[in-house]
Motif scaffolding. Structure first.
Motif, PDB file in Angstrom:
ATOM      1  N   ILE A  65      34.459  49.480  69.866  1.00  0.00           N
ATOM      2  CA  ILE A  65      33.358  49.851  68.705  1.00  0.00           C
ATOM      3  C   ILE A  65      33.115  51.336  68.665  1.00  0.00           C
ATOM      4  O   ILE A  65      33.232  52.180  69.873  1.00  0.00           O
ATOM      5  CB  ILE A  65      32.278  49.086  68.507  1.00  0.00           C
ATOM      6  N   GLU A  66      33.214  51.871  67.823  1.00  0.00           N
ATOM      7  CA  GLU A  66      32.719  53.217  67.564  1.00  0.00           C
ATOM      8  C   GLU A  66      31.103  53.444  66.987  1.00  0.00           C
ATOM      9  O   GLU A  66      31.001  52.706  66.133  1.00  0.00           O
ATOM     10  CB  GLU A  66      33.590  54.218  66.396  1.00  0.00           C
ATOM     11  N   LEU A  67      30.450  54.019  67.763  1.00  0.00           N
ATOM     12  CA  LEU A  67      28.862  54.107  67.357  1.00  0.00           C
ATOM     13  C   LEU A  67      28.604  55.462  67.062  1.00  0.00           C
ATOM     14  O   LEU A  67      28.926  56.549  67.704  1.00  0.00           O
ATOM     15  CB  LEU A  67      28.101  53.715  68.607  1.00  0.00           C
ATOM     16  N   ALA A  68      27.855  55.907  66.116  1.00  0.00           N
ATOM     17  CA  ALA A  68      27.376  57.401  65.593  1.00  0.00           C
ATOM     18  C   ALA A  68      26.414  57.801  66.229  1.00  0.00           C
ATOM     19  O   ALA A  68      25.551  56.600  66.705  1.00  0.00           O
ATOM     20  CB  ALA A  68      27.234  57.272  64.005  1.00  0.00           C
ATOM     21  N   ARG A  69      26.224  59.075  66.766  1.00  0.00           N
ATOM     22  CA  ARG A  69      25.300  59.425  67.382  1.00  0.00           C
ATOM     23  C   ARG A  69      24.840  60.713  66.848  1.00  0.00           C
ATOM     24  O   ARG A  69      25.359  61.150  65.889  1.00  0.00           O
ATOM     25  CB  ARG A  69      25.760  59.799  69.002  1.00  0.00           C
ATOM     26  N   ALA A  70      23.526  61.379  67.381  1.00  0.00           N
ATOM     27  CA  ALA A  70      23.075  62.333  66.533  1.00  0.00           C
ATOM     28  C   ALA A  70      24.434  63.753  66.661  1.00  0.00           C
ATOM     29  O   ALA A  70      25.083  63.773  67.719  1.00  0.00           O
ATOM     30  CB  ALA A  70      22.022  62.935  67.438  1.00  0.00           C
ATOM     31  N   GLY A  71      24.178  64.627  65.912  1.00  0.00           N
ATOM     32  CA  GLY A  71      25.056  65.751  65.584  1.00  0.00           C
ATOM     33  C   GLY A  71      26.477  65.138  65.200  1.00  0.00           C
ATOM     34  O   GLY A  71      27.453  65.846  65.557  1.00  0.00           O
ATOM     35  N   ALA A  72      26.691  64.392  64.625  1.00  0.00           N
ATOM     36  CA  ALA A  72      27.819  63.845  64.029  1.00  0.00           C
ATOM     37  C   ALA A  72      28.655  63.415  65.191  1.00  0.00           C
ATOM     38  O   ALA A  72      29.815  63.547  64.609  1.00  0.00           O
ATOM     39  CB  ALA A  72      28.439  64.739  63.051  1.00  0.00           C
ATOM     40  N   VAL A  73      28.157  63.014  66.061  1.00  0.00           N
ATOM     41  CA  VAL A  73      29.302  62.608  67.260  1.00  0.00           C
ATOM     42  C   VAL A  73      29.482  61.086  67.177  1.00  0.00           C
ATOM     43  O   VAL A  73      28.609  60.276  66.997  1.00  0.00           O
ATOM     44  CB  VAL A  73      28.653  63.109  68.471  1.00  0.00           C
ATOM     45  N   THR A  74      30.653  60.751  67.570  1.00  0.00           N
ATOM     46  CA  THR A  74      30.888  59.210  67.552  1.00  0.00           C
ATOM     47  C   THR A  74      31.550  59.002  68.795  1.00  0.00           C
ATOM     48  O   THR A  74      32.519  59.648  69.539  1.00  0.00           O
ATOM     49  CB  THR A  74      32.202  58.774  66.334  1.00  0.00           C
TER      50      THR A  74
END
Length: 232
Positions: free
Chosen positions: A112-121
């Motif tokens: 799965i891909e999870l979004a993180r702060a700073g537009a980081v996946t």
């Protein structure tokens, strides 16, 4: 001062023979010392690795176990053998998982891909993450290796699986209790030469199952014969 002459020996003389040359008497020599002797080929092979080479952690730990065994520190030999086995399993599984992360989607895994702060996946497999976080050696041997490697030590070699569990159970008792408790169903390894040698042999067998280097000579006490007066 008399000059010293030097000569190169390209091959070690044979250790065993059906009969000795006349006038020579067979002597005994530790096989381990013979098989680990420094040779020109081994020096060349080591130099070819380069100055930045770092030995795999599980190999360094295993060699520490061998050193402890030769020093009659059987407790430490068992501990290092167990740790080297755990590290070897973890290393192979983690490296395989890293290759999965770097490759296109593999339907065998639950990426799965999870979004993180700073537009980081961040791309990850939560099933792997949960299994890897469990501090259970049995999970490494069976569930996690089956999930990532598509192989299970329990399924493929139940005898080695039992040996590995026994080794790690002995390690746990030594670390957490400082001693060993007899158990009829799963007796710990003895804190003597026999128990420590079993620990070393189990570690090598696990390396072999993981398809890692496993050609380490063992100081098993064997001797070999050679002509004591041979001119080499």
């Amino acid at each position: 001062m008399a000059s010293r002459q030097k000569s190169n020996i390209h091959e070690l003389p044979p250790l065993l023979a059906d009969s000795w040359p006349e006038g020579l008497t067979p002597s005994r020599f530790q096989k381990y010392l013979w098989s680990t002797a420094i040779t020109a080929d081994r020096i060349s092979a080591a130099a070819a690795l380069g100055p930045k080479f770092v030995a795999p952690t599980h190999e360094a730990l295993f060699l520490d176990a061998v050193v402890a065994f030769r020093g009659n520190d059987f407790r430490r030999a068992i501990l290092y053998s167990a740790i080297s086995t755990e590290v070897a399993f973890g290393t192979v599984i983690d490296e395989s998982y890293d290759r999965v992360l770097a490759a296109p989607n593999d339907e065998r895994f639950r990426m799965i891909e999870l979004a993180r702060a700073g537009a980081v996946t961040v791309r990850k497999d939560p099933i792997y993450e949960r299994l890897r976080q469990r501090s259970d050696f049995n999970v490494l041997l069976h569930e996690l290796s089956l999930y990532v490697l598509r192989r299970s030590l329990l399924a493929e070699n139940q005898e080695l699986y039992a040996d590995a569990k026994r080794l790690y159970s002995t390690r746990n008792q030594l670390v957490h209790s400082g001693g060993l408790v007899e158990n009829e169903t799963n007796p710990p390894l003895r804190l003597d030469a026999g128990g420590a040698m079993t620990a070393l042999q189990t570690a090598i067998a696990v390396f072999s199952w993981l398809k890692l280097r496993n050609d380490f000579p063992l100081p098993d006490g064997d001797f070999v014969a050679y002509p004591s007066q041979a001119m080499w």
